[in-house]
Design a protein around this motif. Structure first.
Motif, PDB file in Angstrom:
ATOM      1  N   GLN A 109      53.288  28.062  63.308  1.00  0.00           N
ATOM      2  CA  GLN A 109      52.552  29.289  62.969  1.00  0.00           C
ATOM      3  C   GLN A 109      51.850  29.186  61.615  1.00  0.00           C
ATOM      4  O   GLN A 109      51.133  30.082  61.216  1.00  0.00           O
ATOM      5  N   LEU A 110      52.112  28.114  60.908  1.00  0.00           N
ATOM      6  CA  LEU A 110      51.511  27.960  59.580  1.00  0.00           C
ATOM      7  C   LEU A 110      50.363  26.957  59.624  1.00  0.00           C
ATOM      8  O   LEU A 110      50.323  26.078  60.480  1.00  0.00           O
ATOM      9  N   SER A 111      49.450  27.070  58.662  1.00  0.00           N
ATOM     10  CA  SER A 111      48.358  26.097  58.563  1.00  0.00           C
ATOM     11  C   SER A 111      48.854  24.843  57.854  1.00  0.00           C
ATOM     12  O   SER A 111      49.945  24.836  57.276  1.00  0.00           O
ATOM     13  N   GLY A 112      48.060  23.784  57.900  1.00  0.00           N
ATOM     14  CA  GLY A 112      48.452  22.518  57.298  1.00  0.00           C
ATOM     15  C   GLY A 112      48.818  22.654  55.823  1.00  0.00           C
ATOM     16  O   GLY A 112      49.806  22.095  55.356  1.00  0.00           O
ATOM     17  N   GLY A 113      48.007  23.400  55.090  1.00  0.00           N
ATOM     18  CA  GLY A 113      48.258  23.570  53.662  1.00  0.00           C
ATOM     19  C   GLY A 113      49.550  24.338  53.421  1.00  0.00           C
ATOM     20  O   GLY A 113      50.333  24.004  52.533  1.00  0.00           O
ATOM     21  N   GLN A 114      49.782  25.369  54.252  1.00  0.00           N
ATOM     22  CA  GLN A 114      51.004  26.162  54.093  1.00  0.00           C
ATOM     23  C   GLN A 114      52.238  25.334  54.411  1.00  0.00           C
ATOM     24  O   GLN A 114      53.258  25.438  53.742  1.00  0.00           O
ATOM     25  N   ARG A 115      52.129  24.474  55.448  1.00  0.00           N
ATOM     26  CA  ARG A 115      53.265  23.616  55.807  1.00  0.00           C
ATOM     27  C   ARG A 115      53.594  22.675  54.652  1.00  0.00           C
ATOM     28  O   ARG A 115      54.750  22.424  54.352  1.00  0.00           O
ATOM     29  N   GLN A 116      52.543  22.142  54.024  1.00  0.00           N
ATOM     30  CA  GLN A 116      52.815  21.244  52.912  1.00  0.00           C
ATOM     31  C   GLN A 116      53.457  22.007  51.763  1.00  0.00           C
ATOM     32  O   GLN A 116      54.325  21.493  51.074  1.00  0.00           O
ATOM     33  N   ARG A 117      53.062  23.272  51.580  1.00  0.00           N
ATOM     34  CA  ARG A 117      53.705  24.096  50.557  1.00  0.00           C
ATOM     35  C   ARG A 117      55.180  24.305  50.894  1.00  0.00           C
ATOM     36  O   ARG A 117      56.040  24.281  50.007  1.00  0.00           O
ATOM     37  N   VAL A 118      55.471  24.512  52.190  1.00  0.00           N
ATOM     38  CA  VAL A 118      56.866  24.675  52.602  1.00  0.00           C
ATOM     39  C   VAL A 118      57.656  23.394  52.312  1.00  0.00           C
ATOM     40  O   VAL A 118      58.784  23.442  51.808  1.00  0.00           O
ATOM     41  N   THR A 155      39.530  20.882  49.733  1.00  0.00           N
ATOM     42  CA  THR A 155      39.771  22.104  48.959  1.00  0.00           C
ATOM     43  C   THR A 155      41.266  22.421  48.918  1.00  0.00           C
ATOM     44  O   THR A 155      41.794  22.827  47.893  1.00  0.00           O
ATOM     45  N   VAL A 156      41.934  22.203  50.057  1.00  0.00           N
ATOM     46  CA  VAL A 156      43.374  22.449  50.109  1.00  0.00           C
ATOM     47  C   VAL A 156      44.101  21.402  49.267  1.00  0.00           C
ATOM     48  O   VAL A 156      45.060  21.710  48.556  1.00  0.00           O
ATOM     49  N   GLN A 157      43.610  20.171  49.333  1.00  0.00           N
ATOM     50  CA  GLN A 157      44.186  19.110  48.519  1.00  0.00           C
ATOM     51  C   GLN A 157      44.156  19.480  47.041  1.00  0.00           C
ATOM     52  O   GLN A 157      45.144  19.329  46.325  1.00  0.00           O
ATOM     53  N   ALA A 158      42.997  20.021  46.602  1.00  0.00           N
ATOM     54  CA  ALA A 158      42.874  20.405  45.200  1.00  0.00           C
ATOM     55  C   ALA A 158      43.911  21.463  44.849  1.00  0.00           C
ATOM     56  O   ALA A 158      44.518  21.425  43.769  1.00  0.00           O
ATOM     57  N   GLN A 159      44.161  22.399  45.769  1.00  0.00           N
ATOM     58  CA  GLN A 159      45.178  23.431  45.509  1.00  0.00           C
ATOM     59  C   GLN A 159      46.574  22.841  45.407  1.00  0.00           C
ATOM     60  O   GLN A 159      47.344  23.198  44.522  1.00  0.00           O
ATOM     61  N   ILE A 160      46.902  21.939  46.343  1.00  0.00           N
ATOM     62  CA  ILE A 160      48.250  21.361  46.359  1.00  0.00           C
ATOM     63  C   ILE A 160      48.474  20.527  45.093  1.00  0.00           C
ATOM     64  O   ILE A 160      49.544  20.568  44.489  1.00  0.00           O
ATOM     65  N   LEU A 161      47.455  19.804  44.663  1.00  0.00           N
ATOM     66  CA  LEU A 161      47.599  18.998  43.451  1.00  0.00           C
ATOM     67  C   LEU A 161      47.837  19.891  42.238  1.00  0.00           C
ATOM     68  O   LEU A 161      48.653  19.590  41.373  1.00  0.00           O
ATOM     69  N   ARG A 162      47.104  21.020  42.213  1.00  0.00           N
ATOM     70  CA  ARG A 162      47.293  21.943  41.099  1.00  0.00           C
ATOM     71  C   ARG A 162      48.696  22.554  41.125  1.00  0.00           C
ATOM     72  O   ARG A 162      49.347  22.716  40.107  1.00  0.00           O
ATOM     73  N   VAL A 178      55.794  28.373  45.374  1.00  0.00           N
ATOM     74  CA  VAL A 178      54.776  27.455  45.877  1.00  0.00           C
ATOM     75  C   VAL A 178      53.542  28.196  46.381  1.00  0.00           C
ATOM     76  O   VAL A 178      52.691  27.625  47.045  1.00  0.00           O
ATOM     77  N   GLY A 179      53.462  29.493  46.049  1.00  0.00           N
ATOM     78  CA  GLY A 179      52.227  30.229  46.301  1.00  0.00           C
ATOM     79  C   GLY A 179      52.032  30.658  47.738  1.00  0.00           C
ATOM     80  O   GLY A 179      50.909  30.697  48.235  1.00  0.00           O
ATOM     81  N   ILE A 180      53.116  30.979  48.443  1.00  0.00           N
ATOM     82  CA  ILE A 180      52.967  31.498  49.799  1.00  0.00           C
ATOM     83  C   ILE A 180      53.105  33.014  49.757  1.00  0.00           C
ATOM     84  O   ILE A 180      54.092  33.541  49.234  1.00  0.00           O
ATOM     85  N   ALA A 181      52.088  33.687  50.311  1.00  0.00           N
ATOM     86  CA  ALA A 181      52.095  35.149  50.289  1.00  0.00           C
ATOM     87  C   ALA A 181      53.085  35.670  51.333  1.00  0.00           C
ATOM     88  O   ALA A 181      53.301  35.031  52.353  1.00  0.00           O
ATOM     89  N   ASP A 182      53.683  36.818  51.072  1.00  0.00           N
ATOM     90  CA  ASP A 182      54.597  37.482  51.988  1.00  0.00           C
ATOM     91  C   ASP A 182      55.753  36.568  52.422  1.00  0.00           C
ATOM     92  O   ASP A 182      55.945  36.299  53.612  1.00  0.00           O
TER      93      ASP A 182
END
Lengths: 333, 333
Positions: A158-167, A192-199, A143-147
């Protein structure tokens, strides 16, 4: 409707909520299919029944006050409504997974990301601790999370909104589901984050050949991701069909009005079309077509008879006889 | 205020506005760093016009709004309201000016007192503007409610009895009660359904032309901004990156960040720019910004020079300013 190829087939689903003196018909005869590797969008405004439809598929409607008043939910040709709790437990999270709107409230704040993804794996599959960690890391990588090794030890805050949605997406994918139900997963995120999550969802869907049932109120998002669209209004499906058919040649007055009321640059200087009135209370829906008090094309019949589904070919249906072939559509009783 | 004839055409002018928030750590609350929320922000709003302020969450949009309303004090810079610098005014001198500037919020649920009737909420504003006479208050109340499209009977009811769109109308009526010249709209339609959003946008446009209101319209929704605004300022990490008339910004965007935002618009026309979005991460914090351009970490055009000198505005056309030396040199993105 009962296409054998469909992975999920909802037929005439009715979900009511009873309180002491009233019955809210939240979902009132909804039918649609989700084919394999297909993305179907349920679109509608708040209170139209889209989330209740999704929760019924997951078997998560609280009963009581909820009540499945009729219909079938066929998943791989088996009716999920006949399943008991323990059977449903095996399907839920395993074959059908769900992604919710608010990742922060759906993640437990006192457990690490690793604990929560691991739990999803362990409930449904037998795996040793080291296998679980390995799988979790791979999922986060997908899901594209680094490290990922470090992130597994992090807590949700500790995660940002976009990272949490990736989790959340990683957790949904943990057991390799056939169907993912996503309930407004990008509504709380920046564009911008929405566009990433949709992709990301698109990539993962192709990679794992999943089906997606995507719930949203945002027609812009729909135009980006959908194969097919079901437009819901007041517990019914007003229109459904392939994306281009519904967005470019909408046949139901509600879909037409929704599209006309979207602001964008091209409409500058023009007045936006605004649908008069508000969405009806599900306990006091008007007789006949639920949209008729707000509709531009209302005729006498609309307030008396229930509109039938009119077939425009190629899977494009709209529940409005008035606009069908000069008003020649059929009415139900 | 000046007489009609000699009125200033510019209602609000902001020059080099700056606001840092201290970060305090440890037992003695020692200042360990600064969040650079707003840095050298300048713009103008003309009477009867709308300026859009766009950017992702955390970019400083709302801080700018609070600085203008003097809910926060600016560290540096000037805020000229009707040609008068308000940054140096004390609370007493500010009071008459507060009537001139109002704000409507994103969350109509949270911004109305649940224990006060709608009438009482709006009458607060009337009392401040010196209308103490009960019958005059009621007259004005009725007029205000009518202006925002609500029935006068609503004034005896409580906020919870209304839908989101109606509450937003009440918020607008309350803002209008003191006859302001400028209204700051902080994401006023983000929480609303599509059909209701169109009603509120139309209402804002109608009121603007009736009352010659000026708006500072804060939003992350570029579709709404493109529809509603005359000029647009794109903000990133406290800086304005591009400042242009709406048409110029949408037709000929220069700054790479503007391109990123435009490509992320979920609508039927734009394609998501995969290449640009691949470099996109969320706004990292404004805590320790790199020297040089604040967008460099996400910028596809990033090169050595971006890291050093502070990046100045370059003029790309009439009223079109861009904070990027590279697009200015190349003449395009």
């Amino acid at each position: 409707m009962a296409d054998n190829k469909a992975l999920l087939s909802v037929e005439e689903l009715k979900v009511y909520f009873r309180s002491e003196d009233e019955v809210a018909r939240a979902v009132d005869g909804v039918s649609f299919d989700v084919g394999r590797e297909e993305t179907v969008c349920l679109v509608g405004e708040s209170g139209c029944g889209k989330t209740v439809t999704a929760l019924s598929v997951m078997g998560l409607v609280p009963i009581p006050p909820g009540e499945i008043a009729g219909g079938k939910i066929l998943f791989r040709a088996k009716n999920l409504l006949d399943f008991n709790d323990s059977d449903m437990q095996k399907v839920r999270g395993n074959q059908i997974a769900m992604i919710f709107q608010e990742p922060l409230t759906s993640l437990n704040p006192v457990f690490t990301i690793g604990d929560q993804i691991g739990e999803a794996i362990q409930i449904h599959q037998t795996a040793t601790q080291s296998e679980v960690v390995e799988r979790s890391q791979q999922l986060l990588k997908d899901v594209g999370i680094a490290d990922p090794a470090q992130r597994l030890r992090d807590y949700p805050h500790q995660l940002s909104g976009g990272q949490r949605q990736r989790v959340m997406i990683a957790m949904a994918l943990a057991c390799d589901p056939d169907l993912v139900i996503a309930d407004e997963p990008t509504t709380a995120l920046d564009v911008t984050v929405q566009a990433q999550i949709l992709r990301l969802l698109d990539t993962i869907q192709k990679m794992r050949s999943m089906s997606v049932l995507y719930i949203t109120h945002d027609l812009g998002v729909v135009s980006k991701i959908a194969d097919r669209i079901c437009v819901m209004y007041a517990g019914i499906i007003a229109e459904q069909g392939n994306k281009d058919a519904v967005l470019k040649t909408p046949k139901h007055p509600y879909t037409q009005a929704l599209l006309a009321s979207l602001p964008n640059r091209e409409k500058r200087g023009q007045r936006l079309y605004s649908i008069p009135g508000t969405v009806p209370n599900p306990a006091y829906k008007p007789d006949g077509c639920p949209f008729h008090p707000r509709c531009q094309h209302t005729i006498q019949n609309c307030s008396e008879q229930y509109p039938g589904m009119c077939d425009y070919g190629d899977g494009h249906h709209a529940r409005c006889p008035v606009l069908f072939e000069g008003g020649k559509g059929n009415w139900c009783d | 205020m000046n007489e009609m004839g000699s009125r200033n055409a510019t209602i609000l002018q902001v020059d080099n506005l700056k606001k840092y928030f201290p970060i305090r750590r440890g037992f003695f609350q020692k200042i360990t760093g600064w969040v650079r929320a707003v840095e050298n922000v300048s713009f103008k709003i003309k009477r009867g016009k709308t300026l859009g302020l766009v950017g992702e969450s955390g970019c400083g949009k709302t801080t700018v709004a609070r600085l203008i309303l003097k809910l926060l004090d600016a560290d540096e810079g000037q805020i000229l309201f009707d040609a008068q610098d308000i940054t140096q005014l004390d609370e007493k001198e500010m009071k008459p000016l507060r009537k001139e500037m109002q704000i409507i919020f994103q969350d109509p649920y949270g911004s109305l007192n649940p224990r006060m009737t709608v009438g009482q909420s709006i009458a607060e504003g009337l009392k401040i503007s010196g209308i103490h006479n009960r019958s005059k208050q009621n007259q004005r109340l009725e007029k205000l409610l009518k202006m925002v499209g609500m029935s006068p009977a609503s004034s005896d009811r409580f906020p919870h009895e209304f839908s989101g769109g109606q509450r937003q109308r009440i918020g607008i009526a309350r803002a209008l009660s003191v006859e302001p010249a400028l209204i700051i709209c902080d994401e006023p339609v983000s929480a609303l359904d599509v059909s209701i959003q169109a009603q509120i946008i139309n209402l804002l446009k109608d009121l603007q032309s009736q009352l010659e209101l000026s708006y500072l319209f804060i939003s992350h929704d570029l579709n709404v901004v493109g529809y509603l605004c005359d000029k647009v300022a794109v903000m990133y990490k406290g800086h304005i990156m591009e400042y242009a008339p709406a048409d110029a910004l949408f037709d000929h965007p220069f700054h790479p960040y503007t391109h990123l935002l435009l490509s992320a618009i979920p609508d039927t026309e734009h394609k998501i720019d995969a290449e640009l979005n691949a470099t996109a991460d969320e706004v990292s914090n404004t805590l320790n910004p790199p020297s040089g351009c604040s967008f460099q970490e996400r910028c596809p055009l990033n090169e050595e020079r971006c890291k050093h000198n502070p990046i100045e505005f370059e003029k790309m056309g009439p009223d079109h300013l861009v904070r990027c030396w590279k697009v200015a040199r190349n003449g395009s993105y």
